[in-house]
Design an enzyme around this catalytic site. Structure first.
Site, mmCIF file in Angstrom:
data_model
loop_
_atom_site.group_PDB
_atom_site.id
_atom_site.type_symbol
_atom_site.label_atom_id
_atom_site.label_comp_id
_atom_site.label_asym_id
_atom_site.label_seq_id
_atom_site.Cartn_x
_atom_site.Cartn_y
_atom_site.Cartn_z
ATOM 1 N N HIS A 27 41.870 29.887 43.505
ATOM 2 C CA HIS A 27 41.499 29.092 42.322
ATOM 3 C C HIS A 27 40.208 29.528 41.584
ATOM 4 C CE1 HIS A 27 41.495 25.002 40.222
ATOM 5 N NE2 HIS A 27 39.957 25.263 40.200
ATOM 6 N N CYS A 28 40.258 29.772 40.336
ATOM 7 C CA CYS A 28 39.187 30.569 39.617
ATOM 8 C C CYS A 28 38.507 29.232 38.700
ATOM 9 C CB CYS A 28 39.905 31.399 38.608
ATOM 10 S SG CYS A 28 38.266 32.233 37.672
ATOM 11 N N VAL A 29 37.161 28.948 39.063
ATOM 12 C CA VAL A 29 36.557 27.867 38.417
ATOM 13 C C VAL A 29 36.404 28.402 36.863
ATOM 14 C CG1 VAL A 29 35.343 27.058 40.355
ATOM 15 C CG2 VAL A 29 34.184 28.847 39.178
ATOM 16 N N ASN A 49 41.594 26.693 36.360
ATOM 17 C CA ASN A 49 42.757 26.542 36.761
ATOM 18 C C ASN A 49 42.970 27.581 37.993
ATOM 19 O OD1 ASN A 49 45.614 26.250 36.379
ATOM 20 N ND2 ASN A 49 45.860 27.698 34.572
#
Length: 276
Positions: free
Chosen positions: A125-127, A131
């Site tokens: 999960h990439c802040v 997303n």
């Protein structure tokens, strides 16, 4: 619904950083060093604008593309025994049931606690894109990192050229000196960080492995080594084919983030065992 993803502090910060680097590179560095009115200056400005535009477009694609969720009608094959997955078991279905979603999980699927759903071929999960990076947007993420790295290195090269060719004199102009030092540190940091991230994902793509699978494989390799066996990642089907499965069979479309016609449903993947 997807537009809500833009209402995030990290995304706003990325937008601001992109705009700042673009403005400084074009209207400050290139203009002061080569002059935007000159043919060389215009060429550099055009090339940098092209790379920056592709980076920005890839960023939007990453944000807006759903990483891939489990279809509501999905049921696993009772005979399926995915030996590559940490959860593959002798009992078939039961241990492929997500205890949070109460849904059966296809191979390489993991539950994201932030998105609160299971994501197909989840990488992380990439802040910074608010997303998950998964089956349907991993290529866009890879391309984003590539273009961001190229833009950062390009800006750094322009910065170095400007500093050394103009033979700048900062005496009596402390704010300008601080600006140049700060911008140099920032672009070096970005180039190194993004370059390292790009190298990492080139390695993962060449092995057809996700970040989650990489850390899982370390434990599996240790267990295999203890048993006197040699561990091989089940989804590693050869370097070129691994890359083609992620970026596509057409080399000319590898760096187009929206060229995703090769991406299947994400419920099953070719394995090394299929080729044997």
């Amino acid at each position: 619904m997807k537009l809500k993803r833009f209402f995030s502090i990290p995304i706003v910060l990325v937008f601001c950083l992109m705009s700042f680097i673009y403005y400084v590179t074009i209207f400050f560095l290139i203009n002061n060093w080569l002059n935007l009115q000159s043919s060389v200056g215009s060429l550099h400005a055009l090339i940098f604008t092209f790379v920056a535009s592709l980076c920005f477009f890839s960023f939007l694609v990453c944000i807006l593309t759903d990483p891939g969720g489990i279809p509501s009608a999905y049921l696993p094959d009772v005979e399926e025994n995915d030996s590559s997955d940490q959860e593959a078991t002798k009992t078939g279905r039961n241990q492929r049931l997500c205890d949070k979603c109460s849904a059966f999980k296809p191979p390489r699927t993991h539950h994201c606690r932030v998105c609160r759903k299971c994501v197909l071929r989840m990488d992380h999960h990439c802040v910074w894109i608010n997303n998950c990076v998964g089956h349907r947007n991993y290529k866009a993420f890879f391309v984003l990192v590539f273009y961001a790295t190229m833009a950062s290195i390009y800006s750094l090269i322009i910065f170095i050229g400007c500093v050394f060719q103009k033979d700048l004199d900062f005496s009596g102009n402390m704010p300008l000196m601080i600006f140049y030092i700060s911008y140099g540190i920032m672009t070096v940091g970005l180039s190194v960080t993004l370059g390292t991230l790009l190298g990492w994902h080139v390695y993962l793509t060449a092995r057809n492995m996700t970040t989650i699978e990489y850390y899982e494989s370390k434990r599996k390799a240790w267990l295999a080594n203890k048993s006197g066996l040699l561990y091989h990642h089940a989804f590693d089907v050869g370097t070129y084919r691994n890359i083609s499965l992620v970026l596509g069979p057409n080399v000319l479309k590898w760096l187009i983030p929206t060229a995703r016609s090769h991406i299947k449903d994400g419920l099953s993947f070719p394995t090394a065992r299929d080729n044997s």
